[in-house]
Design an enzyme around this catalytic site. Sequence first.
Site, mmCIF file in Angstrom:
data_model
loop_
_atom_site.group_PDB
_atom_site.id
_atom_site.type_symbol
_atom_site.label_atom_id
_atom_site.label_comp_id
_atom_site.label_asym_id
_atom_site.label_seq_id
_atom_site.Cartn_x
_atom_site.Cartn_y
_atom_site.Cartn_z
ATOM 1 N N LEU A 40 0.865 -1.169 0.000
ATOM 2 C CA LEU A 40 0.000 0.000 0.000
ATOM 3 C C LEU A 40 0.906 1.225 0.000
ATOM 4 O O LEU A 40 1.960 1.226 0.649
ATOM 5 C CB LEU A 40 -0.908 0.022 1.235
ATOM 6 C CG LEU A 40 -1.992 -1.055 1.320
ATOM 7 C CD1 LEU A 40 -2.709 -0.968 2.666
ATOM 8 C CD2 LEU A 40 -2.997 -0.916 0.187
ATOM 9 N N ASP A 41 0.522 2.258 -0.730
ATOM 10 C CA ASP A 41 1.333 3.470 -0.777
ATOM 11 C C ASP A 41 1.475 4.089 0.608
ATOM 12 O O ASP A 41 0.647 3.858 1.496
ATOM 13 C CB ASP A 41 0.710 4.490 -1.727
ATOM 14 C CG ASP A 41 0.801 4.056 -3.184
ATOM 15 O OD1 ASP A 41 1.652 3.195 -3.480
ATOM 16 O OD2 ASP A 41 0.028 4.575 -4.004
ATOM 17 N N LYS A 42 2.499 4.907 0.765
ATOM 18 C CA LYS A 42 2.749 5.568 2.039
ATOM 19 C C LYS A 42 1.533 6.366 2.493
ATOM 20 O O LYS A 42 1.197 6.391 3.680
ATOM 21 C CB LYS A 42 3.973 6.488 1.912
ATOM 22 C CG LYS A 42 4.320 7.249 3.189
ATOM 23 C CD LYS A 42 5.550 8.116 2.984
ATOM 24 C CE LYS A 42 5.898 8.881 4.260
ATOM 25 N NZ LYS A 42 7.107 9.728 4.072
ATOM 26 N N GLY A 43 0.853 7.010 1.568
ATOM 27 C CA GLY A 43 -0.290 7.842 1.910
ATOM 28 C C GLY A 43 -1.606 7.109 1.973
ATOM 29 O O GLY A 43 -2.655 7.747 2.025
ATOM 30 N N THR A 44 -1.570 5.788 1.953
ATOM 31 C CA THR A 44 -2.801 4.995 1.976
ATOM 32 C C THR A 44 -2.807 4.077 3.189
ATOM 33 O O THR A 44 -1.826 3.417 3.482
ATOM 34 C CB THR A 44 -2.925 4.140 0.692
ATOM 35 O OG1 THR A 44 -2.915 5.003 -0.445
ATOM 36 C CG2 THR A 44 -4.215 3.341 0.691
#
Length: 277
Positions: free
Chosen positions: A121-125
């Site tokens: 998962l992306d850092k911002g997710t």
Amino acid sequence: KLGTGWRLAVDFVFNEEVEIVPEDIPIDILYEDQYLVAVSKPIGMVVHPAPGNWNGTLVNALAHHFLMQQQQQQQQVGNSGAEQPPSSTDGSATSSGGGGGIGDREEQLGPRLRPGIVHRLDKGTSGVIVVAKTSEAHASLSESFKGRRVSKTYLAITVGVPKPGEATAGASYAAAETSADAAAEAAAAPGEAGAASDEPAASAGAAPGSVSAPGLGPSGPAAAASSYPEVTVREPIGRHPTDRQRMGVVPNGRSSLSVVAPIATDGRLSLCRVKIL
């Protein structure tokens, strides 16, 4: 631009071996057995070490978690008088090749910098991420993801209300940087991820029409989106040509299929449940 007859001199720089150091970082473990662990990854946390983020990652936190487990097991064995298996004293592990499980003791922490990781998962997710603890579990989970036998569902905010026909015209529904996080925090409902199974995972999100969000709740003209039909998005996706931190519909991208279901809207922004098929 190279020309005919040019000679190139190349100096290869070999990266030093990187140790995955266990770090005492609090993590929210939703489920764990001898084969895998499911963790609720918060916004802002990187999944595994990489340039610019060599520590403070989920892998560092899990390495500490498993180190504590091993020490507890060794203490229990010691108290029982049985022979203890050899183990590392500092808990660090050199990132070499090897097996796929983050908990494999004899193979240390598995593949280079991504032990046990089968999806990201992306850092911002924020959301649920499943990590394999053994090589066998890593292979099985990887095959399940590759064979699309894992149900993956996200919460996202879109501009306007997705409508049938728009998705197939080449439109790109780009989520905000915090995508699932912004939606989940605003709606006070967690994002969800399916478990590896031949059957789709049950949704843990709020029921359509029951979600409140800035502009979509009591303070704004909230509208239940249950009357809006689901939208099927079948477009090639890849890295955005100018904003490399985003994904978008691009020529020659990899094939993708998503089902977008509006949950609530004020006409300007919509909270949607997105299922990746």
